[in-house]
Scaffold this motif. Structure first.
Motif, PDB file in Angstrom:
ATOM      1  N   ASP A  82       0.847  -1.187   0.000  1.00  0.00           N
ATOM      2  CA  ASP A  82       0.000   0.000   0.000  1.00  0.00           C
ATOM      3  C   ASP A  82       0.887   1.243   0.000  1.00  0.00           C
ATOM      4  OD1 ASP A  82       0.933  -0.028   2.676  1.00  0.00           O
ATOM      5  OD2 ASP A  82      -0.831   1.085   3.317  1.00  0.00           O
ATOM      6  N   SER A  83       0.269   2.431   0.113  1.00  0.00           N
ATOM      7  CA  SER A  83       1.016   3.686  -0.005  1.00  0.00           C
ATOM      8  C   SER A  83       0.860   4.591   1.205  1.00  0.00           C
ATOM      9  CB  SER A  83       0.559   4.451  -1.263  1.00  0.00           C
ATOM     10  OG  SER A  83       0.781   3.689  -2.426  1.00  0.00           O
ATOM     11  N   ALA A  84       0.297   4.080   2.289  1.00  0.00           N
ATOM     12  CA  ALA A  84       0.050   4.931   3.456  1.00  0.00           C
ATOM     13  C   ALA A  84       1.337   5.149   4.234  1.00  0.00           C
ATOM     14  CB  ALA A  84      -1.000   4.297   4.358  1.00  0.00           C
ATOM     15  N   THR A  85       1.478   6.345   4.765  1.00  0.00           N
ATOM     16  CA  THR A  85       2.576   6.643   5.670  1.00  0.00           C
ATOM     17  C   THR A  85       2.039   7.469   6.827  1.00  0.00           C
ATOM     18  OG1 THR A  85       4.801   7.588   5.850  1.00  0.00           O
ATOM     19  CG2 THR A  85       3.252   8.743   4.445  1.00  0.00           C
ATOM     20  N   THR A  86       2.585   7.232   8.017  1.00  0.00           N
ATOM     21  CA  THR A  86       2.126   7.912   9.225  1.00  0.00           C
ATOM     22  C   THR A  86       3.225   8.837   9.718  1.00  0.00           C
ATOM     23  OG1 THR A  86       0.798   5.973   9.814  1.00  0.00           O
ATOM     24  CG2 THR A  86       1.195   7.602  11.541  1.00  0.00           C
ATOM     25  N   VAL A 122      -3.376   1.937   6.674  1.00  0.00           N
ATOM     26  CA  VAL A 122      -3.267   1.077   5.499  1.00  0.00           C
ATOM     27  C   VAL A 122      -4.226   1.633   4.458  1.00  0.00           C
ATOM     28  CG1 VAL A 122      -3.500  -1.240   4.556  1.00  0.00           C
ATOM     29  CG2 VAL A 122      -2.731  -0.944   6.918  1.00  0.00           C
ATOM     30  N   SER A 123      -3.700   2.284   3.433  1.00  0.00           N
ATOM     31  CA  SER A 123      -4.581   2.919   2.448  1.00  0.00           C
ATOM     32  C   SER A 123      -3.750   3.391   1.266  1.00  0.00           C
ATOM     33  CB  SER A 123      -5.330   4.106   3.074  1.00  0.00           C
ATOM     34  OG  SER A 123      -4.411   5.105   3.496  1.00  0.00           O
ATOM     35  N   GLY A 124      -4.419   4.070   0.351  1.00  0.00           N
ATOM     36  CA  GLY A 124      -3.745   4.655  -0.795  1.00  0.00           C
ATOM     37  C   GLY A 124      -3.609   3.691  -1.959  1.00  0.00           C
ATOM     38  N   PRO A 125      -3.045   4.164  -3.060  1.00  0.00           N
ATOM     39  CA  PRO A 125      -2.820   3.288  -4.222  1.00  0.00           C
ATOM     40  C   PRO A 125      -1.945   2.099  -3.852  1.00  0.00           C
ATOM     41  CG  PRO A 125      -2.418   5.596  -4.776  1.00  0.00           C
ATOM     42  CD  PRO A 125      -2.578   5.535  -3.297  1.00  0.00           C
ATOM     43  N   ILE A 126      -2.158   0.998  -4.525  1.00  0.00           N
ATOM     44  CA  ILE A 126      -1.412  -0.229  -4.248  1.00  0.00           C
ATOM     45  C   ILE A 126      -0.464  -0.506  -5.408  1.00  0.00           C
ATOM     46  CG2 ILE A 126      -1.597  -2.720  -3.860  1.00  0.00           C
ATOM     47  CD1 ILE A 126      -4.387  -2.145  -2.655  1.00  0.00           C
TER      48      ILE A 126
END
Length: 426
Positions: free
Chosen positions: A18-22, A390-394
């Protein structure tokens, strides 16, 4: 957090992320988290070799985004290929460790100093505890002899702490040699314990030795970890290989790494589904049962057997006797047999059939399965938690022996149709 997966068959390996970052920050003493959806976590590690790399956990190494050394290593590798896949991560980490443009000797020394300096409060609180006070300020009322005794007991505690497996006694010696000359002159003005009384200066050397030892022994408790996954083929390998590492950053001149057991496909292994980071829904898909339910059933079953034995003994009356140790042994044996039976059912009905199916899937279907599992993890995260970790383009890539690294889905921060020169350069 993130969600990533590697699906391996004898034909290829599929990587998806995924493309999520925190991003975590502090404001008015409160922790704030922000979530973004454009992080790159999946990379082509070689221009010519069939090798890919994924990262999860911390997105940077001491402030340097992982993307920079990954792409720099790819350029330095050029047309070189290695016989075994395991050589790629070995050379990559050597590159990261030795490339001074990213991590100079001064930067490594500063990182070590910051690590040791961050331990000052913890060591002083240990001394305060042994001195019988709760606050550092209360140490001002203690005599030098009392502080000496508290430091001595703290030294005994620290000596008793185990040295983690990945670390060495030389790391402690290096930490002391590197930081003590900087900390000793400033102890009277910067270390609270010695700011309270100049007569305690005779304890500075012992204090700094204990400080370095505590910082190294607790290194893993306070460092950021990055998971690094390298998958693909060496020139002499015809089945895919998966290498996984935990990278904890620099301790002095050393990059601290933990190499996990590699996954090597062969003629006897049909397929592997290996999730990383956030894995709850992927594990549920693989096992046919949620992992938390799985653990709850095991715990509840053991408890139920104990309650059953209590009721049986109560029904038999005072004449019934059973040694406590023997009773525990019987419960353990019955519980283990029960668990083995239904665990085998899980394997036979879910894990083994899934491996067989994955082995037979064509590559587009394998890529679609990997993407769907990440989407499922993202959906679970979105509907059950207020975060978007956990989200965003894969991003999805297929790596095969002869076709190499092939992107199936790949996000761009720009419109590809307007940037032909980018692809011409690539």
């Amino acid at each position: 957090m993130t969600a990533e997966i590697a699906i391996m068959s004898r034909t290829a390996v599929v990587l998806a992320a995924d493309s999520a970052t925190t991003i975590t920050s502090w404001k008015d003493g409160q922790q704030e988290k922000r979530y973004f959806k454009g992080a790159n976590k999946l990379f082509e590690l070689s221009r010519v070799g069939p090798v890919g790399l994924m990262i999860y956990g911390s997105a940077d190494l001491h402030g340097v985004p992982w993307e920079l050394p990954i792409k720099a290593y790819r350029e330095s590798l050029g047309q070189d290929q290695y016989d075994k896949l395991e050589t790629y991560p070995q050379r990559f980490f050597e590159f990261v460790e030795k490339e001074e443009k990213f991590f100079s000797e001064e930067a490594k020394s500063t990182t070590l100093f910051d690590l040791v300096a961050a331990t000052l409060y913890r060591l002083q609180m240990r001394i305060a505890h042994h001195a019988g006070v709760e606050q550092l300020e209360d140490l001002a009322n203690k005599s030098d002899e009392e502080i000496d005794g508290a430091l001595q007991r703290s030294e005994i505690d620290i000596d008793a702490l185990p040295l983690p497996l990945l670390l060495r006694d030389a790391d402690i010696a290096n930490a002391y040699a590197s930081t003590a000359p900087k900390l000793a002159p400033m102890a009277g003005s910067s270390i609270f314990l010695f700011m309270q009384s100049s007569s305690r200066e005779f304890l500075v050397t012992r204090f700094l030795e204990a400080l370095a030892k505590l910082a190294v022994k607790e290194f893993f408790l306070y460092t950021d970890k990055t998971g690094v996954v390298v998958a693909g083929y060496g020139k002499e390998e015809y089945f895919p290989v998966l290498e996984t590492f935990d990278c904890y950053g620099f301790l002095g001149d050393r990059l601290i790494l933990n190499r996990l057991s590699p996954t090597i496909m062969d003629a006897n292994c049909p397929a592997v589904i290996q999730p990383f980071a956030t894995t709850h829904m992927i594990d549920t898909f693989r096992m046919g049962i949620s992992p938390d339910v799985f653990n709850t059933v095991n715990t509840s079953t053991t408890q139920a057997f104990g309650e059953l034995s209590d009721k049986i003994i109560a029904e038999l009356g005072t004449t019934a006797t059973l040694d406590a140790a023997k009773r525990a042994q019987i419960i353990d044996e019955v519980g283990t047999a029960h668990s083995d039976r239904w665990h085998q059912h899980v394997r036979n009905q879910h894990i083994f059939p899934l491996s067989t199916i994955v082995h037979l899937l064509p590559l587009p279907e394998m890529a679609g399965l990997a993407k769907s599992l990440i989407e499922l993890e993202s959906l679970k995260e979105r509907v059950t938690r207020p975060s978007e970790s956990v989200s965003g383009p894969i991003d999805v890539a297929v790596i095969s022996k002869h076709d190499g690294f092939v992107w199936i889905d790949r996000k761009h921060y720009f419109r590809p149709e307007l940037n032909h020169r980018f692809f011409n350069r690539a």
